[in-house]
Design an enzyme around this catalytic site. Structure first.
Site, PDB file in Angstrom:
ATOM      1  N   GLU A   1       2.081   1.937  -3.399  1.00 13.03           N
ATOM      2  CA  GLU A   1       1.015   2.491  -4.230  1.00 13.03           C
ATOM      3  C   GLU A   1       1.053   4.030  -4.446  1.00 13.03           C
ATOM      4  O   GLU A   1       0.876   4.610  -5.318  1.00 13.03           O
ATOM      5  CB  GLU A   1      -0.514   2.001  -3.641  1.00 13.03           C
ATOM      6  CG  GLU A   1      -1.675   2.823  -4.527  1.00 13.03           C
ATOM      7  CD  GLU A   1      -2.784   2.766  -3.586  1.00 13.03           C
ATOM      8  OE1 GLU A   1      -3.524   4.070  -3.484  1.00 13.03           O
ATOM      9  OE2 GLU A   1      -3.171   1.889  -2.865  1.00 13.03           O
ATOM     10  N   HIS A   2       1.122   4.409  -2.989  1.00 14.73           N
ATOM     11  CA  HIS A   2       1.507   5.817  -2.837  1.00 14.73           C
ATOM     12  C   HIS A   2       2.676   6.697  -3.602  1.00 14.73           C
ATOM     13  O   HIS A   2       2.712   7.497  -4.191  1.00 14.73           O
ATOM     14  CB  HIS A   2       1.222   6.289  -1.619  1.00 14.73           C
ATOM     15  CG  HIS A   2      -0.035   6.275  -0.771  1.00 14.73           C
ATOM     16  ND1 HIS A   2      -0.901   7.480  -0.737  1.00 14.73           N
ATOM     17  CD2 HIS A   2      -0.722   5.090  -0.434  1.00 14.73           C
ATOM     18  CE1 HIS A   2      -2.061   6.927  -0.001  1.00 14.73           C
ATOM     19  NE2 HIS A   2      -1.902   5.386  -0.028  1.00 14.73           N
TER      20      HIS A   2
ATOM     21  N   HIS B   1       0.812  -1.348   0.047  1.00 20.88           N
ATOM     22  CA  HIS B   1       0.064  -0.109  -0.034  1.00 20.88           C
ATOM     23  C   HIS B   1       0.827   1.348  -0.032  1.00 20.88           C
ATOM     24  O   HIS B   1       0.568   2.236  -0.778  1.00 20.88           O
ATOM     25  CB  HIS B   1      -0.868   0.061   1.310  1.00 20.88           C
ATOM     26  CG  HIS B   1      -1.792   1.382   1.386  1.00 20.88           C
ATOM     27  ND1 HIS B   1      -1.870   1.939   2.382  1.00 20.88           N
ATOM     28  CD2 HIS B   1      -2.630   1.734   0.121  1.00 20.88           C
ATOM     29  CE1 HIS B   1      -2.863   2.947   2.301  1.00 20.88           C
ATOM     30  NE2 HIS B   1      -3.184   3.036   1.001  1.00 20.88           N
TER      31      HIS B   1
ATOM     32  N   GLU C   1      -3.649   8.352   6.775  1.00 21.41           N
ATOM     33  CA  GLU C   1      -4.790   7.422   6.396  1.00 21.41           C
ATOM     34  C   GLU C   1      -5.161   6.270   7.323  1.00 21.41           C
ATOM     35  O   GLU C   1      -6.587   6.155   7.432  1.00 21.41           O
ATOM     36  CB  GLU C   1      -4.360   6.930   5.178  1.00 21.41           C
ATOM     37  CG  GLU C   1      -5.461   6.057   4.335  1.00 21.41           C
ATOM     38  CD  GLU C   1      -5.114   5.520   2.983  1.00 21.41           C
ATOM     39  OE1 GLU C   1      -5.739   4.543   2.363  1.00 21.41           O
ATOM     40  OE2 GLU C   1      -4.138   5.987   2.130  1.00 21.41           O
TER      41      GLU C   1
END
Length: 455
Positions: A63-64, A60, A142
């Site tokens: 992904e950023h 994840h 997040e």
């Protein structure tokens, strides 16, 4: 390599062609000239199931990082270029994949392809400590906003940890832990990219108002020179017994608005007829306001304010049937649980009615057609079936497979799987419930005394 687009039975006339570049990149093209837009979708075969203990959340995080610049595109340039051209974009991470996607006006398709190729081939040229720290903080924030600091926010994380035993590749969720996010190094990220972000570990789909020959030429031009990578380890085995064999249970005392009963049932893996049957069963039982659980708990008994039963489809491990019930004020969880088990037992014994089957199949058919009817949704599904099942054409016939499932199959899967010995249970008890009850009781006492005084 490629083959011609021939509509398959049950595909609704939709077609797709498949191609493969010399470096291993799989390409799927699907023409749709209804509107002058094109969707680009790129799936990498990497998700949280590929992570190792101590480095959860890396998929994840990466992904950023893919939006933090590449050799030719600095900083936030990917967003700026796509949005400046009238397009939209994003990326997501799951247990089983990471995807990136853009929807562009047709005349801007080449830009989207160039942008995806540039970061696939040259992201390491721009990846540094500054971008690493920047996105580490973004992901941690997040996690706070979506998990740690919202009511019931950690329910998904807690239930998956219960449903999949320690050491199982699906035991942790894609968000990762704060400790592991802090521990990730720049070299960890570089190694992760070299291992998984290679053309031979990806599927690229382009759907919409396209010229297939021109589109394929652009893909060859921009992606063809990116070298493949052969060092990817196989994902860990995610198989488990069909039935858990006991009821796993955890009580959470938190400051939440209401008591809640949540449960995860172990169900067949995605891509199987049994999985489609289970999906229909859950739709009948808890898919919307016409479902059995909503009618029983919310409408008839009024013991719950919300009751739903959905499905998390997984290809590399058992799927999960996801029960979520929020109680009405003053209702205890055991009362809800008894009612749920009564409805599940009745369904297993009697099966669905013809009307329920027709309604559930129509509901799932509509959801499928909604996805396949948009260029972005179809591009995503073509990638999904290519990455997880090896055949993008399966996306075009998924609706037909759902419609072929029988009521007997739905009843059988419910009887086999939807019972207490095959679930992980999470019970939420509000920490302020007693205080609120005492305050309400005190208010009522004061009110009674005042009325007595007036008299």
């Amino acid at each position: 390599m490629g083959h011609t687009a021939t509509a398959q039975a049950g595909s609704g006339g939709l077609t797709a062609t498949e191609h493969r570049l010399a470096n291993g990149l799989r390409v799927v093209l699907s023409e749709d000239h209804l509107t002058p837009v094109a969707a680009v979708c790129l799936w990498y075969d990497v998700g949280s199931r590929h992570e190792v203990k101590g480095r959860t959340g890396l998929a994840h995080l990466f992904e950023h990082l893919m939006f933090q610049g590449s050799k030719q595109v600095q900083g936030n340039g990917h967003f700026e270029l796509v949005q400046g051209a009238g397009g939209s974009l994003n990326g997501t991470t799951s247990f089983e994949r990471t995807n990136y996607f853009e929807t562009m006006p047709t005349h801007q398709l080449e830009l989207a392809l160039w942008l995806e190729a540039d970061r696939m081939g040259s992201l390491l040229a721009a990846l540094d400590d500054e971008s690493m720290e920047n996105q580490r903080d973004v992901v941690k924030n997040e996690r706070r906003q979506r998990y740690d600091n919202v009511p019931y926010g950690t329910a998904f994380e807690r239930l998956t940890a219960l449903a999949y035993p320690d050491g199982h590749p699906y035991h942790h969720t894609p968000i990762g832990s704060m400790a592991d996010l802090d521990a990730a190094t720049l070299e960890d990220a570089r190694t992760f990219f070299r291992t998984y972000y290679a053309p031979n570990n990806a599927v690229l789909s382009v759907v919409g108002d396209i010229d297939p020959e021109e589109t394929l030429a652009w893909i060859e031009k921009y992606f063809g020179s990116i070298p493949g990578h052969d060092g990817k380890p196989d994902p860990r085995d995610g198989t488990l017994p069909d039935i858990i064999g006991e009821q796993l249970r955890h009580v959470v005392e938190e400051d939440v608005p209401a008591r809640a009963l949540m449960a995860a049932y172990r169900l067949p893996q995605d891509g199987t007829r049994a999985c489609d049957a289970a999906d229909l069963a859950l739709t009948i039982l808890g898919g919307g306001e016409s479902s059995r659980l909503h009618n029983r708990l919310v409408r008839r008994d009024r013991t719950a304010v919300a009751a739903g039963f959905g499905m998390l489809r997984l290809a590399g491990a058992p799927s999960l049937g996801w029960l979520d019930v929020k109680t009405s004020t003053g209702v205890e969880v055991p009362d809800i649980e008894t009612a749920v088990d009564e409805e599940l037992a009745r369904f297993a014994a009697e099966g669905p009615t013809a009307e329920e089957m027709e309604r559930a199949q129509a509901q799932l058919e509509r959801e499928w057609l909604d996805r396949l009817g948009t260029v972005a949704g179809r591009a995503d599904e073509l990638c999904r079936y290519a990455v997880l099942f090896g055949d993008p054409q399966l996306a075009l016939t998924a609706v037909q497979r759902v419609l072929e499932v029988t009521a007997d199959e739905v009843q059988a899967i419910a009887a086999e799987r939807l019972h207490p010995d095959n679930r992980a249970v999470l019970v939420y008890e509000p920490t302020k419930a007693d205080e609120a009850a005492e305050a309400a009781e005190a208010d009522q006492t004061d009110s009674d005394e005042e009325e007595g005084t007036d008299q």
